[in-house]
Write a protein that holds these residues in place. Structure first.
Motif, mmCIF file in Angstrom:
data_model
loop_
_atom_site.group_PDB
_atom_site.id
_atom_site.type_symbol
_atom_site.label_atom_id
_atom_site.label_comp_id
_atom_site.label_asym_id
_atom_site.label_seq_id
_atom_site.Cartn_x
_atom_site.Cartn_y
_atom_site.Cartn_z
ATOM 1 N N GLN A 65 0.825 -1.209 0.000
ATOM 2 C CA GLN A 65 0.000 0.000 0.000
ATOM 3 C C GLN A 65 0.860 1.260 0.000
ATOM 4 O O GLN A 65 0.496 2.269 -0.612
ATOM 5 N N TYR A 79 3.389 -7.738 -6.137
ATOM 6 C CA TYR A 79 2.150 -8.444 -5.827
ATOM 7 C C TYR A 79 2.400 -9.924 -5.549
ATOM 8 O O TYR A 79 1.830 -10.499 -4.631
ATOM 9 N N GLN A 97 -7.675 -11.724 -2.469
ATOM 10 C CA GLN A 97 -7.967 -10.312 -2.710
ATOM 11 C C GLN A 97 -6.833 -9.646 -3.503
ATOM 12 O O GLN A 97 -7.087 -8.839 -4.396
ATOM 13 N N ASP A 101 -6.958 -7.727 -6.996
ATOM 14 C CA ASP A 101 -6.377 -6.386 -7.159
ATOM 15 C C ASP A 101 -5.435 -6.341 -8.366
ATOM 16 O O ASP A 101 -5.402 -5.351 -9.098
ATOM 17 N N ASP A 104 -7.462 -5.981 -11.402
ATOM 18 C CA ASP A 104 -7.964 -4.606 -11.512
ATOM 19 C C ASP A 104 -6.877 -3.653 -12.015
ATOM 20 O O ASP A 104 -7.164 -2.693 -12.724
ATOM 21 N N CYS A 105 -5.638 -3.910 -11.622
ATOM 22 C CA CYS A 105 -4.506 -3.067 -12.039
ATOM 23 C C CYS A 105 -3.951 -3.472 -13.403
ATOM 24 O O CYS A 105 -2.972 -2.907 -13.862
#
Length: 107
Positions: A65, A79, A97, A101, A104-105
């Motif tokens: 993050q 990741y 999750q 993510d 999504d990226c």
């Protein structure tokens, strides 16, 4: 005398990551900031990998993050290390999750 620059910090962090010395890597991140050096993909990948190898999944996720705040881009290596950290700690929901993510990226 070793010059303190992003290359020397990255090399030291990578060596510590391989040995699962996550606390030393976090100290190096702190020292790097004190030297007014910005993190990059290599430093954050090493830090997240160190946390993964040291079974510190929550720290790995926190670092992932923080990457954006430190002006680095998240990448597949980061990741993957975070997914490993979560998986090694049996945090399968967090690992799943992270995989969502990544999608999504577009990684």
């Amino acid at each position: 005398h070793v010059e303190r620059n992003i290359i020397t910090f990255s090399a030291a962090m990578s060596a510590c990551a391989k040995a699962a010395k996550w606390s030393q890597v976090l100290q190096l991140l702190h020292d790097m900031a004190a030297c007014r050096l910005e993190g990059n993909t290599f430093t954050f990948s090493a830090a997240i990998s160190a946390c993964a190898n040291g079974r510190q999944w929550s720290l790995a996720l926190s670092l992932l993050q923080d990457v954006v705040v430190w002006c680095a881009e998240r990448d597949t290596i980061m990741y993957n290390a975070a997914v490993s950290a979560a998986g090694n700690s049996k945090e399968w929901q967090q690992a799943l999750q992270l995989l969502y993510d990544m999608t999504d990226c577009r990684l």
